[in-house]
Write a protein that holds these residues in place. Structure first.
Motif, short mmCIF file in Angstrom:
data_model
loop_
_atom_site.label_atom_id
_atom_site.label_comp_id
_atom_site.label_asym_id
_atom_site.label_seq_id
_atom_site.Cartn_x
_atom_site.Cartn_y
_atom_site.Cartn_z
N ALA A 44 0.77 -1.12 -0.19
CA ALA A 44 0.08 0.09 -0.05
C ALA A 44 1.01 1.20 0.02
O ALA A 44 1.34 1.82 1.15
CB ALA A 44 -0.95 -0.04 1.41
N MET A 101 -3.50 2.95 -4.77
CA MET A 101 -4.92 3.16 -4.36
C MET A 101 -5.33 4.50 -3.80
O MET A 101 -4.22 5.45 -4.05
CB MET A 101 -5.15 2.46 -3.01
CG MET A 101 -4.37 2.83 -1.72
SD MET A 101 -4.77 1.86 -0.21
CE MET A 101 -6.25 2.71 0.24
N SER A 368 1.79 -4.46 -6.63
CA SER A 368 0.57 -3.41 -6.21
C SER A 368 0.22 -2.45 -7.27
O SER A 368 -0.75 -1.80 -7.23
CB SER A 368 1.32 -2.36 -5.09
OG SER A 368 1.39 -3.17 -3.84
N THR A 654 -12.89 4.94 -1.60
CA THR A 654 -11.40 4.40 -1.85
C THR A 654 -11.60 3.74 -3.30
O THR A 654 -12.34 3.26 -3.71
CB THR A 654 -11.22 3.11 -0.88
OG1 THR A 654 -11.41 3.40 0.50
CG2 THR A 654 -9.69 2.59 -1.04
N TRP A 656 -9.23 1.17 -5.79
CA TRP A 656 -7.71 0.47 -5.76
C TRP A 656 -7.49 -0.14 -7.50
O TRP A 656 -8.25 -0.18 -8.05
CB TRP A 656 -8.40 -1.07 -5.22
CG TRP A 656 -8.76 -0.94 -3.65
CD1 TRP A 656 -10.03 -0.69 -3.32
CD2 TRP A 656 -7.95 -1.09 -2.58
NE1 TRP A 656 -9.99 -0.72 -1.83
CE2 TRP A 656 -8.72 -0.82 -1.25
CE3 TRP A 656 -6.57 -1.56 -2.44
CZ2 TRP A 656 -8.28 -1.02 0.05
CZ3 TRP A 656 -6.26 -1.46 -1.16
CH2 TRP A 656 -6.94 -1.38 0.04
N LEU A 661 -5.47 -4.39 -4.44
CA LEU A 661 -6.49 -4.87 -3.61
C LEU A 661 -6.16 -6.12 -3.23
O LEU A 661 -6.29 -6.73 -1.93
CB LEU A 661 -7.74 -4.89 -4.52
CG LEU A 661 -8.99 -5.55 -3.82
CD1 LEU A 661 -9.25 -4.91 -2.45
CD2 LEU A 661 -10.02 -5.38 -4.92
N GLN A 664 -3.94 -6.25 -0.22
CA GLN A 664 -4.65 -5.96 0.83
C GLN A 664 -5.42 -7.17 1.55
O GLN A 664 -5.39 -7.18 2.71
CB GLN A 664 -5.63 -4.80 0.62
CG GLN A 664 -6.48 -4.62 1.97
CD GLN A 664 -5.57 -3.90 2.98
OE1 GLN A 664 -4.63 -3.41 2.73
NE2 GLN A 664 -6.44 -4.03 4.13
N PRO A 672 -11.46 -4.02 2.88
CA PRO A 672 -11.19 -2.67 1.90
C PRO A 672 -12.15 -1.64 1.99
O PRO A 672 -13.24 -1.96 2.54
CB PRO A 672 -11.20 -3.19 0.48
CG PRO A 672 -11.09 -4.81 0.74
CD PRO A 672 -11.50 -4.80 2.01
#
Length: 710
Positions: A44, A101, A368, A654, A656, A661, A664, A672
């Motif tokens: 993240a 994100m 990511s 949010t 992503w 995601l 996460q 999320p």
């Protein structure tokens, strides 16, 4: 209190340019946002900020606290509440290219970063006039921005560390390196930390946790879904070993991965590692050789500098003998390559372009989905904050935390606490004995708002011009020396686990306190000029979330004094577990079509999900209490309770990237954000009434199936 870093002239200049508006948690047992998912260090990448000319004033949301232009009123609230509140925003918002994100938290983090940049560059602008902490921060930042000097050094800063690994002649010497990694770079199978003792909350103690994985959670090594990530990871290991000049990079990369896969098989799952009933296992230092043979524990503890600790509290006790056995059985050259890779991986962002690019391409771009590297100034700000966050925070609060914010937060917290007390009184499923303990815990809750009253002393931290990696390592050693010196000593109850410029909040189970840094006390979370209903839905829900962490599936295992003990009757505990399991099943039912087979892990995210549901429930009760029997006004056609629920959902805007995601869901403890915007509401009767949600709506849950815990 220490003197500010800012000269009077600097304060004046900054105030004219940007009128003031309104480190990682040491014990963030209940942390609001994914920034506290420390396993998401690379997953993240959320510290990016705006351009050099970015505004350093917080934005307001509409005329009364809600961005009504960001709503999609063609969407039915009962079909998609996230879309109803934020659908137009989502359709018209792009994730910035240097992020994986984006959303409400990220907007405020951008703002905080822009403000910190102004402060740091102000110190740099003081030149030789800068002294003390200001001079050190300026040196950290200026040295990081000197790309030409860093490029000229190439791999030289890394060489002494790799040479030390090459010189290792036996596993005892390797145990030395693993111990020394506590205050430096390097790999270890046994991560050490110092924190408040859960069974003696007034004293610091030494903790030990499983470690040794470079790809994240054990699932990344063992689940077939992640075969592409594993293949790319092996290539990345080889790439870094080659950059560092290590022999046979490809062959060693495969051997390093095979070793880590075996380590992953020995690790506890994330759900097991959350269970406080299982993770407090004190072991006398002298007994480690017998309980986990095959590793030179005395050399390890000595190299870590913790010989004064007579014991360590082991979190994953059954994993330690397996990990020691893997170390004993492994080939020494494989262990050395494993150590060399992790040293290089950890140092890479502070080295020349080849290392930086390799690290970014794998850690951020591949894992990511982040298209572009953050601008260098953004990384420089993060580098300075990592080393001297509280020194910068002293000046941040002078400029950006108005005194009246604390008074208004005190009032909100008092109302939410009172609402929690009322909820306890009304609970039908809980017996009086457990209620009495719960009331005592609530009464003992501590509160910290804005910033510490005393600040860290950085006088002993040495910072050298032009030595970027060395500065980071000296900072790491400085922090570790600070921590390890406290083992066995009295806990500093005034200490903070986050800097004031952190956009987050947390609950500490051992201190039984909730903490709200200055940077989160801004729109959309908190706006003293916004409609009260929106504030109760936003920051009130956050306050409630942190309070409920004291009563979630793990927080409930500590009492009002922070002591880890079971204060529940067996019958009440069983009723709690039934409701918690129902809540977990609700979250595990959510599908992510873009990521086939991926689900929220209900047991891992349980504390956060309980925090959201209970927190919003008591925030609603607090809002009703604040009306003092008077009807809430209707604003723009919305009732008070509609505005409260919209305030909550707006906080969790949010977006992503798919890869982020996935990371996460695999490595994080939080659901999320776009799920958090609506999932708890489905268990709150008032939400159904406020938006006329009926049995025909997709988000409907039958009343008898709604989860009712707090």
């Amino acid at each position: 209190m220490k003197t500010s870093l800012l000269s009077a002239a600097t304060v004046l200049a900054l105030a004219i340019a940007a009128p003031a508006s309104a480190h990682d948690a040491r014990d963030a047992a209940g942390c609001l946002d994914i920034a506290c998912d420390t396993s998401l260090l690379y997953a993240a990448d959320d510290s990016g900020a705006g351009s050099a000319g970015a505004s350093v004033a917080a934005d307001r949301f509409g005329s009364w606290g809600i961005d009504t232009a960001g709503m999609d009123r063609d969407v039915s609230p009962g079909a998609d509440f996230f879309g109803y509140v934020s659908g137009t925003w989502a359709a018209n918002t792009d994730i910035p290219s240097d992020k994986s994100m984006y959303g409400s938290f990220l907007v405020l983090r951008d703002l905080s970063e822009a403000r910190v940049r102004g402060l740091v560059e102000g110190y740099v602008g003081q030149g030789d006039a800068a002294t003390g902490d200001a001079a050190k921060v300026a040196t950290l930042y200026r040295s990081f921005l000197d790309e030409a000097a860093i490029e000229a050094l190439g791999a030289k800063p890394l060489a002494p560390h790799l040479d030390a690994i090459r010189a290792v002649a036996d596993k005892d010497a390797l145990a030395d390196l693993m111990g020394a990694a506590s205050g430096s770079v390097g790999a270890t199978l046994f991560r050490l930390g110092v924190s408040d003792d859960q069974r003696d909350p007034d004293r610091y103690t030494l903790y030990m946790s499983q470690s040794g994985l470079g790809l994240g959670d054990r699932q990344m090594y063992l689940d077939e879904k992640f075969a592409p990530q594993r293949e790319r990871y092996v290539a990345y290991i080889a790439q870094l070993l080659q950059l560092g000049g290590w022999n046979d990079p490809k062959g060693n990369a495969q051997r390093v991965f095979d070793f880590e896969k075996a380590v992953a098989e020995a690790h506890w799952t994330r759900a097991e590692s959350r269970d406080r009933s299982r993770t407090y296992n004190p072991v006398e230092r002298a007994d480690f050789a017998a309980t986990a043979p095959g590793f030179n524990w005395e050399r390890y503890f000595a190299a870590a500098g913790v010989e004064q600790a007579s014991r360590a509290v082991v979190r994953q006790d059954s994993a330690m003998p397996k990990l020691a056995g893997l170390f004993a059985d492994a080939d020494l050259d494989t262990l050395k390559a494993w150590q060399a890779f992790h040293v290089t991986d950890q140092a890479a962002p502070l080295l020349s372009e080849a290392f930086v690019d390799a690290h970014f391409d794998f850690r951020s771009k591949f894992l990511s989905g982040q298209p572009e590297q953050k601008e260098r100034w953004k990384r420089g700000v993060a580098h300075a904050e990592e080393a001297m966050g509280e020194a910068i925070g002293r000046d941040y609060v002078q400029l950006y935390f108005p005194p009246d914010a604390k008074a208004k937060m005190d009032e909100l917290v008092a109302n939410v606490k009172a609402a929690m007390g009322a909820r306890l009184d009304q609970l039908e499923w809980m017996g009086e004995d457990t209620k009495a303990e719960a009331r005592a815990k609530l009464a003992g809750f501590g509160l910290k708002i804005g910033h510490p009253e005393t600040w860290r002393d950085y006088a002993a931290l040495e910072v050298r011009d032009g030595d970027v990696l060395g500065n980071a390592l000296r900072s790491a050693a400085f922090e570790w020396d600070y921590d390890r010196a406290r083992i066995g000593h009295q806990v500093d109850k005034a200490e903070w686990g986050m800097t004031p410029q952190t956009v987050n909040a947390y609950y500490s189970s051992v201190k039984n306190e909730i903490v709200f840094p200055a940077a989160i006390l801004q729109p959309p979370f908190f706006d003293p000029d916004a409609d009260p209903a929106v504030n109760y839905g936003a920051i009130g829900g956050v306050i409630g979330h942190e309070i409920i962490h004291g009563f979630d599936d793990q927080g409930r295992k500590s009492d009002g004094g922070g002591l880890l003990r079971d204060w529940w009757t067996a019958d009440d505990a069983a009723k709690f577990e039934v409701q918690a399991a129902k809540l977990g099943a609700q979250y595990e039912a959510f599908e992510f079509p873009q990521l086939p087979g991926m689900r929220i892990n209900g047991k891992v995210a349980m504390g956060e999900n309980i925090g959201d549901l209970g927190g919003l429930t008591i925030a609603l009760g607090a809002y009703r209490r604040s009306l003092d029997g008077k009807p809430a006004p209707v604003i723009d056609g919305f009732s008070g309770e509609q505005r409260l629920f919209m305030g909550w959902a707006q906080v969790w805007r949010t977006l992503w990237r798919d890869d982020a995601l996935r990371q996460q869901l695999v490595n994080g403890t939080h659901s999320p954000g776009h799920i958090r915007a609506f999932a708890p509401l489905r268990n709150i009767d008032a939400w159904y009434d406020a938006f006329d949600v009926s049995e025909s709506d997709p988000l409907w849950i039958a009343p008898e199936d709604r989860v009712r815990i707090w």
